[in-house]
Design a protein around this motif. Structure first.
Motif, short mmCIF file in Angstrom:
data_model
loop_
_atom_site.label_atom_id
_atom_site.label_comp_id
_atom_site.label_asym_id
_atom_site.label_seq_id
_atom_site.Cartn_x
_atom_site.Cartn_y
_atom_site.Cartn_z
N ARG A 127 0.81 -1.21 0.00
CA ARG A 127 0.00 0.00 0.00
C ARG A 127 0.85 1.27 0.00
N MET A 128 2.14 1.11 0.24
CA MET A 128 3.02 2.28 0.30
C MET A 128 3.76 2.48 -1.03
N ILE A 129 3.88 3.73 -1.42
CA ILE A 129 4.62 4.08 -2.64
C ILE A 129 5.90 4.79 -2.21
N ASN A 130 7.05 4.28 -2.67
CA ASN A 130 8.34 4.93 -2.40
C ASN A 130 8.59 5.93 -3.52
N ALA A 131 8.75 7.18 -3.18
CA ALA A 131 8.89 8.22 -4.20
C ALA A 131 10.32 8.31 -4.73
N ASP A 132 10.45 8.41 -6.06
CA ASP A 132 11.75 8.76 -6.64
C ASP A 132 11.77 10.29 -6.71
N ASP A 133 12.77 10.88 -7.32
CA ASP A 133 12.90 12.34 -7.33
C ASP A 133 11.68 13.03 -7.97
N MET A 149 -1.03 4.71 -0.80
CA MET A 149 -1.75 4.91 -2.05
C MET A 149 -3.00 5.76 -1.85
N PHE A 150 -3.50 5.83 -0.61
CA PHE A 150 -4.69 6.63 -0.34
C PHE A 150 -4.33 8.11 -0.23
N ASP A 151 -3.16 8.41 0.34
CA ASP A 151 -2.69 9.79 0.42
C ASP A 151 -2.25 10.29 -0.95
N MET A 152 -1.81 9.35 -1.79
CA MET A 152 -1.30 9.71 -3.10
C MET A 152 -2.32 10.52 -3.90
N THR A 153 -3.57 10.07 -3.95
CA THR A 153 -4.58 10.77 -4.74
C THR A 153 -4.79 12.19 -4.22
#
Length: 89
Positions: A57-63, A77-81
């Motif tokens: 459920r977690m997305i690791n951000a690249d630059d 993924m819920f905060d992402m939107t």
């Protein structure tokens, strides 16, 4: 006899939105509906292997995504939107 109703897609979802410069680095700068935007975002995440291996459920951000996510290294993924919405006009 019940009348069969055809479901109409929500117009708000289909209305093209324009990504800002930070988001355009990930999904391109053309206006596109939110549904397509989300598809492109996930395609980018999968292509670059940014989904957390242990916690899916977690997305690791690249630059590029870090700019979109307000500098956060990891978001759910819920905060992402919610964070992506701030980068649309």
């Amino acid at each position: 006899m019940a009348k069969k109703s055809t479901r109409k897609p929500n117009a708000a979802f289909m209305k093209p939105v324009t990504p800002n410069a930070k988001l355009a680095a990930v999904v391109g700068d053309k206006p596109l509906p939110r549904t397509e935007l989300t598809k492109k975002l996930w395609a980018y995440i999968k292509k670059n292997g940014l989904q957390d291996k242990k916690n899916k459920r977690m997305i690791n951000a690249d630059d590029a995504l870090k700019a979109v996510f307000g500098g956060k290294a990891q978001v759910s993924m819920f905060d992402m939107t919610k964070l992506v919405s701030k980068n649309l006009s």
